[in-house]
Scaffold this motif. Structure first.
Motif, PDB file in Angstrom:
ATOM      1  N   ALA A  76      38.129  37.611  50.163  1.00 60.93           N
ATOM      2  CA  ALA A  76      39.032  38.211  51.155  1.00 60.93           C
ATOM      3  C   ALA A  76      40.263  38.796  50.477  1.00 60.93           C
ATOM      4  N   ALA A  77      40.818  38.082  49.507  1.00 62.51           N
ATOM      5  CA  ALA A  77      41.999  38.581  48.790  1.00 62.51           C
ATOM      6  C   ALA A  77      41.675  39.848  48.008  1.00 62.51           C
ATOM      7  N   GLN A  78      40.501  39.891  47.399  1.00 64.51           N
ATOM      8  CA  GLN A  78      40.077  41.093  46.662  1.00 64.51           C
ATOM      9  C   GLN A  78      39.960  42.286  47.593  1.00 64.51           C
ATOM     10  N   THR A  79      39.419  42.074  48.775  1.00 66.04           N
ATOM     11  CA  THR A  79      39.277  43.152  49.758  1.00 66.04           C
ATOM     12  C   THR A  79      40.639  43.642  50.237  1.00 66.04           C
ATOM     13  N   VAL A  80      41.541  42.712  50.525  1.00 67.21           N
ATOM     14  CA  VAL A  80      42.879  43.085  50.993  1.00 67.21           C
ATOM     15  C   VAL A  80      43.612  43.898  49.923  1.00 67.21           C
ATOM     16  N   VAL A 101      51.599  44.950  47.196  1.00 64.27           N
ATOM     17  CA  VAL A 101      51.639  43.495  47.102  1.00 64.27           C
ATOM     18  C   VAL A 101      50.215  42.993  46.866  1.00 64.27           C
ATOM     19  N   ILE A 102      50.061  42.220  45.802  1.00 66.04           N
ATOM     20  CA  ILE A 102      48.758  41.638  45.488  1.00 66.04           C
ATOM     21  C   ILE A 102      48.546  40.427  46.407  1.00 66.04           C
ATOM     22  N   ALA A 103      47.432  40.420  47.114  1.00 64.14           N
ATOM     23  CA  ALA A 103      47.146  39.345  48.071  1.00 64.14           C
ATOM     24  C   ALA A 103      46.933  38.016  47.352  1.00 64.14           C
ATOM     25  N   LYS A 104      47.531  36.974  47.905  1.00 65.57           N
ATOM     26  CA  LYS A 104      47.344  35.630  47.363  1.00 65.57           C
ATOM     27  C   LYS A 104      46.065  35.030  47.926  1.00 65.57           C
TER      28      LYS A 104
END
Length: 103
Positions: free
Chosen positions: A35-39, A17-20
């Motif tokens: 933060a989304a890139q890291t997740v 799942v790609i983080a929003k």
């Protein structure tokens, strides 16, 4: 993602799942994007390392979010760079294949 080993055996990861960006915590849009890139990077790395038979024993993943200009709008994109660092994936490898469902 589907990884093909040097023995031409294919292994497909669990769905990633790609983080929003909007779901992340942070006081600025840049902090939320980071933060989304890291997740997402962690999710890709974990999915690859969880493939059976330790076909990928270690890797580094760096995912970057950016926007592509389209007709009258901007469209989000995700680019992930994967570097195989483990002993089981030393040397040249086949390219990872992206298996995607419609959003």
């Amino acid at each position: 993602l589907t990884f093909t080993s040097k023995l031409k055996q294919s292994y497909t990861t669990k769905p990633i799942v790609i983080a929003k960006i909007s779901d992340q915590t942070g006081s600025t849009d840049t902090e939320k994007r980071d933060a989304a890139q890291t997740v997402t990077s962690t999710a890709v790395k974990d999915a690859l390392r969880e493939l059976p038979n330790y076909v990928i024993d270690d890797c580094e993943v760096d995912c970057v979010y950016d926007d592509a200009s389209g007709v009258g709008a901007h469209y989000p994109r995700v680019h992930c760079s994967v570097q195989f660092t483990g002993s089981s994936v030393a040397g040249p490898q086949y390219l990872l294949e992206v298996e995607a469902d419609k959003c």
